[in-house]
Design a protein around this motif. Structure first.
Motif, PDB file in Angstrom:
ATOM      1  N   UNK A  15      18.751  56.082  25.733  1.00 25.04           N
ATOM      2  CA  UNK A  15      18.927  57.400  25.128  1.00 25.04           C
ATOM      3  C   UNK A  15      20.279  57.538  24.443  1.00 25.04           C
ATOM      4  N   UNK A  16      21.221  56.624  24.714  1.00 24.91           N
ATOM      5  CA  UNK A  16      22.512  56.658  24.040  1.00 24.91           C
ATOM      6  C   UNK A  16      22.516  55.916  22.718  1.00 24.91           C
ATOM      7  N   UNK A  17      21.382  55.420  22.293  1.00 25.63           N
ATOM      8  CA  UNK A  17      21.303  54.746  20.999  1.00 25.63           C
ATOM      9  C   UNK A  17      21.638  55.763  19.908  1.00 25.63           C
ATOM     10  N   UNK A  18      22.595  55.452  19.019  1.00 28.37           N
ATOM     11  CA  UNK A  18      22.959  56.399  17.963  1.00 28.37           C
ATOM     12  C   UNK A  18      21.741  56.804  17.122  1.00 28.37           C
ATOM     13  N   UNK A  19      21.681  58.081  16.757  1.00 28.02           N
ATOM     14  CA  UNK A  19      20.525  58.610  16.044  1.00 28.02           C
ATOM     15  C   UNK A  19      20.326  57.904  14.698  1.00 28.02           C
ATOM     16  N   UNK A  20      21.415  57.577  14.006  1.00 32.24           N
ATOM     17  CA  UNK A  20      21.295  56.877  12.727  1.00 32.24           C
ATOM     18  C   UNK A  20      20.646  55.509  12.893  1.00 32.24           C
ATOM     19  N   UNK A  25      16.251  51.805  12.149  1.00 28.93           N
ATOM     20  CA  UNK A  25      15.603  50.595  12.657  1.00 28.93           C
ATOM     21  C   UNK A  25      14.442  50.864  13.602  1.00 28.93           C
ATOM     22  N   UNK A  26      14.246  52.108  13.997  1.00 25.25           N
ATOM     23  CA  UNK A  26      13.186  52.415  14.954  1.00 25.25           C
ATOM     24  C   UNK A  26      13.750  52.400  16.363  1.00 25.25           C
ATOM     25  N   UNK A  27      13.307  53.335  17.171  1.00 26.38           N
ATOM     26  CA  UNK A  27      13.829  53.485  18.531  1.00 26.38           C
ATOM     27  C   UNK A  27      13.424  52.296  19.387  1.00 26.38           C
ATOM     28  N   UNK A  28      14.344  51.359  19.582  1.00 22.27           N
ATOM     29  CA  UNK A  28      14.101  50.120  20.334  1.00 22.27           C
ATOM     30  C   UNK A  28      12.813  49.445  19.888  1.00 22.27           C
ATOM     31  N   UNK A  29      12.552  49.551  18.599  1.00 25.19           N
ATOM     32  CA  UNK A  29      11.311  49.015  18.075  1.00 25.19           C
ATOM     33  C   UNK A  29      11.377  47.571  17.628  1.00 25.19           C
ATOM     34  N   UNK A  30      12.519  46.965  17.711  1.00 19.17           N
ATOM     35  CA  UNK A  30      12.621  45.593  17.270  1.00 19.17           C
ATOM     36  C   UNK A  30      13.870  44.923  17.795  1.00 19.17           C
ATOM     37  N   UNK A  31      13.952  43.648  17.555  1.00 15.56           N
ATOM     38  CA  UNK A  31      15.074  42.877  18.097  1.00 15.56           C
ATOM     39  C   UNK A  31      16.398  43.265  17.445  1.00 15.56           C
ATOM     40  N   UNK A  32      16.378  43.705  16.185  1.00 17.00           N
ATOM     41  CA  UNK A  32      17.631  44.120  15.531  1.00 17.00           C
ATOM     42  C   UNK A  32      18.210  45.356  16.210  1.00 17.00           C
ATOM     43  N   UNK A  33      17.359  46.292  16.582  1.00 19.14           N
ATOM     44  CA  UNK A  33      17.818  47.497  17.266  1.00 19.14           C
ATOM     45  C   UNK A  33      18.381  47.143  18.634  1.00 19.14           C
ATOM     46  N   UNK A  34      17.712  46.267  19.339  1.00 12.22           N
ATOM     47  CA  UNK A  34      18.180  45.856  20.661  1.00 12.22           C
ATOM     48  C   UNK A  34      19.505  45.110  20.552  1.00 12.22           C
ATOM     49  N   UNK A  35      19.641  44.243  19.545  1.00 12.99           N
ATOM     50  CA  UNK A  35      20.899  43.530  19.334  1.00 12.99           C
ATOM     51  C   UNK A  35      22.038  44.506  19.022  1.00 12.99           C
ATOM     52  N   UNK A  36      21.771  45.506  18.178  1.00 11.09           N
ATOM     53  CA  UNK A  36      22.790  46.498  17.841  1.00 11.09           C
ATOM     54  C   UNK A  36      23.180  47.310  19.076  1.00 11.09           C
ATOM     55  N   UNK A  37      22.208  47.662  19.901  1.00 11.45           N
ATOM     56  CA  UNK A  37      22.482  48.406  21.136  1.00 11.45           C
ATOM     57  C   UNK A  37      23.323  47.559  22.086  1.00 11.45           C
ATOM     58  N   UNK A  38      23.043  46.270  22.157  1.00 10.60           N
ATOM     59  CA  UNK A  38      23.824  45.379  23.007  1.00 10.60           C
ATOM     60  C   UNK A  38      25.271  45.311  22.534  1.00 10.60           C
TER      61      UNK A  38
END
Length: 51
Positions: A15-20, A25-38
């Motif tokens: 839930x702390x994933x930045x809204x932008x 990239x989609x809410x944890x919808x792909x590996x790029x989003x997960x990598x950015x969150x990491x």
């Protein structure tokens, strides 16, 4: 806080994933989003390391 012997507790969740990032990239919808969150999580943890 630290001078009294207390320790901070940090909790991170998806839930702390930045809204932008979520919109672009989609809410944890792909590996790029997960990598950015990491990267964001590691940056936050490095900022408070040793405190």
């Amino acid at each position: 806080m630290l001078e009294y012997g207390d320790q901070a507790v940090v909790t991170l969740s998806s839930y702390e994933t930045p809204i932008g990032l979520s919109k672009r990239m989609g809410f944890l919808g792909g590996s790029r989003t997960i990598d950015a969150y990491l990267i964001m999580s590691m940056s936050l943890l490095n900022a408070i390391k040793g405190k």
